[in-house]
Write an enzyme that holds these catalytic residues in place. Structure first.
Site, short mmCIF file in Angstrom:
data_model
loop_
_atom_site.label_atom_id
_atom_site.label_comp_id
_atom_site.label_asym_id
_atom_site.label_seq_id
_atom_site.Cartn_x
_atom_site.Cartn_y
_atom_site.Cartn_z
N GLY A 242 0.76 -1.24 0.00
CA GLY A 242 0.00 0.00 0.00
C GLY A 242 0.79 1.29 0.00
O GLY A 242 0.19 2.36 -0.13
N GLY A 281 3.22 -3.28 -4.17
CA GLY A 281 2.98 -3.42 -5.60
C GLY A 281 3.26 -2.13 -6.31
O GLY A 281 4.27 -1.95 -6.99
N ARG A 282 2.36 -1.16 -6.12
CA ARG A 282 2.47 0.14 -6.78
C ARG A 282 3.83 0.80 -6.57
O ARG A 282 4.42 1.36 -7.50
CB ARG A 282 1.36 1.05 -6.24
CG ARG A 282 1.27 2.41 -6.92
CD ARG A 282 0.39 3.36 -6.12
NE ARG A 282 -0.84 2.76 -5.67
CZ ARG A 282 -2.00 2.81 -6.32
NH1 ARG A 282 -2.08 3.47 -7.45
NH2 ARG A 282 -3.08 2.23 -5.83
N ARG A 318 -7.57 3.64 -14.63
CA ARG A 318 -7.54 4.32 -13.35
C ARG A 318 -8.26 5.67 -13.35
O ARG A 318 -9.01 5.97 -12.40
CB ARG A 318 -6.10 4.49 -12.86
CG ARG A 318 -5.39 3.18 -12.55
CD ARG A 318 -4.05 3.40 -11.87
NE ARG A 318 -4.24 3.91 -10.52
CZ ARG A 318 -4.00 5.16 -10.15
NH1 ARG A 318 -3.57 6.06 -11.02
NH2 ARG A 318 -4.19 5.52 -8.90
N TYR A 322 -11.19 5.66 -10.75
CA TYR A 322 -10.89 6.33 -9.48
C TYR A 322 -10.83 7.85 -9.60
O TYR A 322 -10.52 8.52 -8.61
CB TYR A 322 -9.52 5.88 -8.94
CG TYR A 322 -9.31 4.41 -8.78
CD1 TYR A 322 -10.17 3.63 -8.02
CD2 TYR A 322 -8.21 3.80 -9.36
CE1 TYR A 322 -9.95 2.27 -7.86
CE2 TYR A 322 -7.97 2.44 -9.20
CZ TYR A 322 -8.84 1.68 -8.45
OH TYR A 322 -8.61 0.34 -8.29
N CYS A 349 -16.63 4.96 -26.78
CA CYS A 349 -17.96 5.59 -26.73
C CYS A 349 -18.50 5.63 -25.30
O CYS A 349 -19.51 4.99 -24.97
CB CYS A 349 -18.92 4.86 -27.66
SG CYS A 349 -18.49 5.07 -29.39
#
Length: 427
Positions: A242, A281-282, A318, A322, A349
């Site tokens: 995180g 991860g990020r 993303r 988000y 679209c």
């Protein structure tokens, strides 16, 4: 560590390490994901330095970016892996990972996934419910093995992040209520097919302050001490992942900023025997990648200007999902072009198909743009919506570049589909 460190401009042209991005676009087309190997290594080294000389395991969160080349790079560097599906287990094993360095998270593990992981001999299952614990015990007993178990507890800690990526509150679907965890540990102790090995906690993603982790840690240590009083001893403490990255003006903490107080707390409370596991991860891949896209049209209206590009929400979900912010920079500087304010949008679209809003850009039709900090949850969340082939992926190392995933073809979109013959459907 920022995207700019590895994607910098030289003579007015943006490079990926030592390669001009226009060369990669010409060679591989756009949209195109470009990753920097040096950035991956630098992000890993920050964790390696923070755990040096300590009993700790950094398990890369595969869901952030699951390309085999990325997984293989982290495997070579010494990472373990945090997986959330049977498919991810197959990927990390294909990349050469040891199953003994794999932890299996996720709230909805299917029976076949549990069997696959037990057969492989993974390090640990992060169990997220009483029902899952029962299923795991039944399958392990059926297979004649013992399943290594860690309960993922929910400490009800606010990570101060986007609600869609907050996972440590009572209303989230993840984990076991920390107050109910002792009863589940007692239940696990009684089952001969279960082996208690640890406790796990993951409170969210893109966290840019340390205090939520330390709040969760205090609750976990109290739980561990209470279990020890009952004779239930653990081998490891998993604090999840995180840690955030810089997308705009964030100042995310260094891994050592988190780990130093964690190890200090363990020592102070006499729990230094516990192995510490992290699941980043990020923070390992986010700033290591960009999405390269070309401006198809510039459309000006009375209300807004639009830079319509060939990348879309199916390539980078993303922003639509988000309302996430990604930096957008022209690949080539155009000093003679006056900047204008644009929404950067794709051809899908949907009104939600946008990559950036209200950005001052000095661009012309046909120019290349780099969507920054796209190494995490970019390609791994990509789809074929609107029957759009998924982008290619390239890994750059100095002056070398490898195509690590070819662009999908139009034929790939429906190669696995079948049309029934007349009115008869056959398998």
């Amino acid at each position: 560590m920022t995207t700019a460190s590895y994607f910098s401009a030289r003579d007015g042209i943006l490079h990926a390490e030592d390669i001009p991005l226009p060369e990669l676009a010409e060679r591989h087309g756009t949209p195109l994901y470009v990753y920097s190997r040096a950035a991956l290594r630098a992000a890993w080294q920050a964790y390696a330095d923070a755990i040096a000389g300590r009993d700790a395991l950094v398990c890369y969160g595969v869901k952030a970016n699951s390309n085999l080349a990325v997984l293989h790079e982290f495997q070579r560097l010494g990472a373990g892996f945090d997986i959330v599906s049977g498919g991810e287990l197959a990927r990390v094993l294909a990349a050469g990972a040891s199953p003994k360095r794999v932890v299996f998270s996720g709230v909805g593990k299917q029976a076949w996934e549990i069997r696959q992981a037990l057969a492989a001999g993974i390090k640990c299952f992060n169990v997220e419910s009483a029902a899952e614990l029962e299923r795991l015990a039944d399958i392990a007993q059926e297979m004649g093995v013992r399943a290594p178990v860690s309960l993922r507890v929910n400490p009800d800690v606010d990570a101060h992040t986007h609600p869609y990526i907050s996972t440590g509150l009572k209303e989230n679907k993840f984990g076991v209520d920390i107050h109910k965890a002792p009863a589940l540990y007692r239940q696990a102790r009684q089952h001969p097919a279960l082996e208690i090995v640890g406790v796990d906690c993951h409170i969210g993603s893109q966290i840019t302050e340390i205090s939520p982790y330390l709040d969760a840690l205090d609750k976990l240590l109290t739980l561990i001490e209470g279990l020890a009083d009952e004779g239930i001893t653990l081998r490891h403490l998993d604090l999840g992942g995180g840690l955030g990255i810089r997308y705009t003006d964030e100042t995310p903490p260094h891994p050592a900023d988190l780990l130093n107080p964690v190890f200090a707390a363990l020592h102070q409370r006499g729990l230094h025997h516990l192995q510490v596991i992290l699941e980043p991860g990020r923070s390992l891949v986010g700033n290591a990648g960009i999405l390269l896209t070309r401006v198809e049209y510039l459309k000006r209206t009375e209300v807004r200007n639009f830079a319509i590009v060939d990348a879309a929400m199916n390539d980078l979900m993303r922003p639509a999902l988000y309302e996430a912010w990604h930096g957008v920079v022209p690949v080539e500087t155009r000093a003679q072009v006056a900047p204008e304010t644009y929404d950067v949008v794709g051809p899908i679209c949907e009104s939600g198909d946008w990559l950036a809003r209200e950005r001052a850009l000095a661009i012309e039709q046909g120019d290349l743009l780099a969507i920054q900090s796209a190494g995490a949850y970019g390609f791994s969340m990509a789809s074929q919506y609107n029957s759009r082939p998924r982008a290619a992926e390239v890994l750059v190392d100095g002056q070398d570049a490898w195509l690590i995933r070819p662009r999908e073809s139009i034929h790939d979109l429906f190669a696995q589909e079948r049309v029934p013959h007349r009115d008869k459907v056959s398998s």
